[in-house]
Design an enzyme around this catalytic site. Structure first.
Site, PDB file in Angstrom:
ATOM      1  N   ASP A 220       0.818  -1.211   0.000  1.00  0.00           N
ATOM      2  CA  ASP A 220       0.000   0.000   0.000  1.00  0.00           C
ATOM      3  C   ASP A 220       0.859   1.271   0.000  1.00  0.00           C
ATOM      4  O   ASP A 220       1.882   1.337   0.686  1.00  0.00           O
ATOM      5  CB  ASP A 220      -0.837  -0.046   1.292  1.00  0.00           C
ATOM      6  CG  ASP A 220      -1.810   1.104   1.409  1.00  0.00           C
ATOM      7  OD1 ASP A 220      -2.743   1.164   0.605  1.00  0.00           O
ATOM      8  OD2 ASP A 220      -1.639   1.945   2.320  1.00  0.00           O
ATOM      9  N   GLU A 289       1.454  -0.278  -4.944  1.00  0.00           N
ATOM     10  CA  GLU A 289       0.565   0.828  -5.303  1.00  0.00           C
ATOM     11  C   GLU A 289       1.405   2.096  -5.305  1.00  0.00           C
ATOM     12  O   GLU A 289       1.766   2.612  -4.247  1.00  0.00           O
ATOM     13  CB  GLU A 289      -0.555   0.947  -4.276  1.00  0.00           C
ATOM     14  CG  GLU A 289      -1.545   2.041  -4.650  1.00  0.00           C
ATOM     15  CD  GLU A 289      -2.251   2.675  -3.456  1.00  0.00           C
ATOM     16  OE1 GLU A 289      -3.394   3.123  -3.628  1.00  0.00           O
ATOM     17  OE2 GLU A 289      -1.661   2.741  -2.362  1.00  0.00           O
TER      18      GLU A 289
HETATM   19  C1  GLC Z   1      -3.920   3.432  -0.255  1.00  0.00           C
HETATM   20  C2  GLC Z   1      -5.213   2.648  -0.193  1.00  0.00           C
HETATM   21  C3  GLC Z   1      -6.290   3.552   0.326  1.00  0.00           C
HETATM   22  C4  GLC Z   1      -5.922   4.005   1.720  1.00  0.00           C
HETATM   23  C5  GLC Z   1      -4.544   4.647   1.722  1.00  0.00           C
HETATM   24  C6  GLC Z   1      -4.022   4.784   3.115  1.00  0.00           C
HETATM   25  O1  GLC Z   1      -3.964   4.445  -1.174  1.00  0.00           O
HETATM   26  O2  GLC Z   1      -5.503   2.125  -1.453  1.00  0.00           O
HETATM   27  O3  GLC Z   1      -7.536   2.926   0.339  1.00  0.00           O
HETATM   28  O4  GLC Z   1      -6.856   4.921   2.186  1.00  0.00           O
HETATM   29  O5  GLC Z   1      -3.587   3.883   1.028  1.00  0.00           O
HETATM   30  O6  GLC Z   1      -3.627   3.548   3.617  1.00  0.00           O
END
Ligand code: GLC
Length: 573
Positions: A220, A289
């Site tokens: 993440d 991500e």
């Molecule tokens: C990422 C996740 C999102 C979350 C953020 C904080 O972007 O996809 O849903 O709110 O991280 O962890």
């Protein structure tokens, strides 16, 4: 024992290190599917999806041909950010079930040949995590687990840094006379990855879940892992209409993409490889991500991470984009990774943070599925997109759950709330779309489930689901999609995009008509001179006058407005 010559010792050593990971590359042509556990299947009828529910639905993946599922966080959490605020990385939230439920899920998935990857949220914890509570209390061992700085004496903020969810990224504590940094919600304090202890903690967590038999991680918010140490102010973007306190107000040069991040990711990949090697298991996979600049995203390939998510179909094109913009987005990724040996492309269409594909591209969701499936590499599907689920846009401010929406206030919550893309999966036309047996659901079901649901699409002659499934079948069985090269073309009238994949003997061609009103006749033989003039329609969009199974003349092929065809054709010797 006689001494072995050095060269032989070296060869043996290399074999042991490099030879034991099984099934290397299993993910290279795979379809990954994101499950949002809260919304997938509620087995105990408490309104929240759970692990038992997922296990009962694993057949759906087998039947559809999906290779791997990614579970958004299921860990212990106060649920301020629906699990992205973790209070214990090793515990499963009781809403989702028990350790035994998880074991059952993994073993059932394994029997079905479905890989399971888990969300790893390293950037921050919940403020209710034991580490933070100890850090807050000034416990020497945990003091530096988070990013603390002294409160300025003049009462001003430490600097101008803004959190992703809006407002200052600093929260000053009353019990410890300092302020802590949070890239997201103030209840999600950032971990300090400059601490060796934090780095070791995260590795232990990775090992813990690998020991449970998982196949890898989706990591993440990785670009946020480090910030500059001198707390320099970030410059303004000067974007029109963006006000101070909104994340887009600043360019995040000092709080994102710091070079140390890549070293940490590399150490995790190494750990996973060593683990697979030592335990004789299939290759473990990491996806990250990373919403950032193209070169910064693709730099994750250098760490050994196999799937740095490619979000450009989400961020750089929309319903108004024409074929040349799509071509650009496709080609730029392929060109960028061509210089990175071993890199495999991937195409993400949607996730729990943005609008659904069928809502972003009204009437064109299947075309997008076709693109992701026909392009080379990994295709990533968000739950519900295999049936064309759309956003539920009428959730009131009072019913809004997502902190991004709540923080934006009554006026702007609709722009920021991610609730509309998190509604329960639409399995059938029973009560609550088959998500549970009738208890209220944590966010409302989209009323369109009565017509739009999986069961109906399985029985219909033509449906989004049937298109989706056929595309997966094609990519697993057709030589051109297994090994073929790729070319993209835009017609001279700028109405048609074609994607051509070829093996030595056959081609698969995807043709998309971007015009909403005009039928466009294409001559594919002009584009790909080596193909035969007769082709077979493998997949067609729902309103196409030319159906699946039709034989077509590739010199003169009419494509109706908004329609797409996937065609196979022989290469002439
Ligand atoms: C990422 C996740 C999102 C979350 C953020 C904080 O972007 O996809 O849903 O709110 O991280 O962890």
């Amino acid at each position: 024992m006689a001494r072995l010559p050095c060269v032989i010792v070296f060869l043996i050593a290399t074999r042991i290190v490099a030879g034991e990971i099984k099934n290397v590359g299993w993910w290279k042509n795979a379809v990954f599917y994101q499950i949002y556990p809260r919304s997938f299947q509620d087995d105990n009828n408490d309104g929240i999806g759970d692990l038992k529910g997922i296990t009962k639905r694993l057949d759906h993946f087998k039947e559809t041909g999906i290779d791997a599922v990614w579970l958004s966080p299921i860990y212990a959490s106060p649920m301020v950010d629906f699990g992205y605020d973790i209070s214990d990385f090793r515990k499963i939230h009781p809403d989702y079930g028990t350790d035994a439920d998880f074991t059952e899920l993994i073993s059932t998935a394994r029997k079905l040949g479905i890989k399971v990857i888990m969300d790893l949220v390293p950037n921050h914890t919940s403020d209710e995590h034991e580490w933070f509570q100890k850090s807050l209390a000034g416990d020497e061992a945990y003091k530096d687990y988070y990013i603390w700085h002294d409160k300025p004496t003049d009462g001003k903020p430490l600097n101008n840094w803004i959190s992703v969810f809006g407002g200052s990224a600093w929260n000053c504590s009353s019990s410890r006379p300092q302020c802590y940094f949070h890239q997201f919600h103030y209840k999600q304090p950032d971990l300090n990855f400059r601490s060796d202890k934090v780095q070791e903690e995260m590795k232990d967590i990775i090992r813990f879940w690998l020991d449970k038999g998982i196949d890898g991680f989706r990591v993440d918010a990785i670009p946020h892992l480090f910030e500059v140490e001198d707390l320099r102010n970030e410059p303004r973007t000067n974007l029109p209409g963006v006000v101070d306190g909104e994340y887009a107000y600043l360019d995040h040069f000092y709080t994102k993409d710091q070079p140390e991040t890549y070293d940490v990711v590399k150490s995790w990949v190494k750990l996973m490889n060593d683990y697979a090697n030592a335990s004789n298991t299939d290759e473990k996979v990491m996806t990250v991500e990373a919403y950032t600049f193209l070169n910064k995203t693709t730099e994750y390939y250098e760490t050994g991470c196999q799937i740095p998510f490619n979000f450009y179909f989400i961020t750089d094109v929309n319903r108004t984009s024409g074929p040349d913009q799509f071509k650009k987005v496709i080609d730029q990724w392929l060109t960028e990774i061509a210089g990175r040996p071993g890199a495999v492309a991937n195409w993400v269409l949607g996730n729990h943070d943005g609008s659904r594909t069928a809502s972003r591209y009204p009437g064109r969701g299947d075309q997008m599925t076709m693109l992701a499936m026909i392009l080379p590499g990994v295709a990533v599907t968000y739950y519900g997109e295999e049936i064309g689920m759309i956003d539920k846009t009428d959730i009131s401010y009072e019913d809004t759950q997502d902190p991004a929406g709540c923080n934006a206030g009554r006026e702007k919550y609709k722009e920021k709330s991610r609730d509309p893309v998190r509604t329960p999966m639409q399995w059938n036309d029973d009560i609550n779309a088959g998500f549970n047996q009738g208890e209220r659901t944590w966010i409302p079901v989209n009323e369109n489930f009565v017509e739009l649901n999986l069961a109906a699409q399985k029985t219909a002659k033509f449906s989004h689901y049937k298109i989706y499934k056929k595309l997966i079948h094609l990519r697993k069985t057709h030589a051109a999609l297994l090994t073929g090269k790729v070319e993209t073309f835009v017609s001279s009238d700028k109405k048609i995009l074609s994607v051509v994949r070829s093996s030595n003997t056959e081609s698969i061609i995807l043709i998309i008509n971007f015009s909403d009103t005009e039928t466009v006749t294409v001559n594919l033989v002009n584009q790909v001179p080596s193909i035969a003039a007769g082709g077979l329609v493998e997949v067609a969009t729902l309103d196409s006058p030319i159906n699946e199974g039709s034989s077509v003349n590739l010199r003169k092929l009419p494509i109706a407005p908004k329609q797409s065809l996937v065609i196979s054709a022989k290469i002439q010797k």
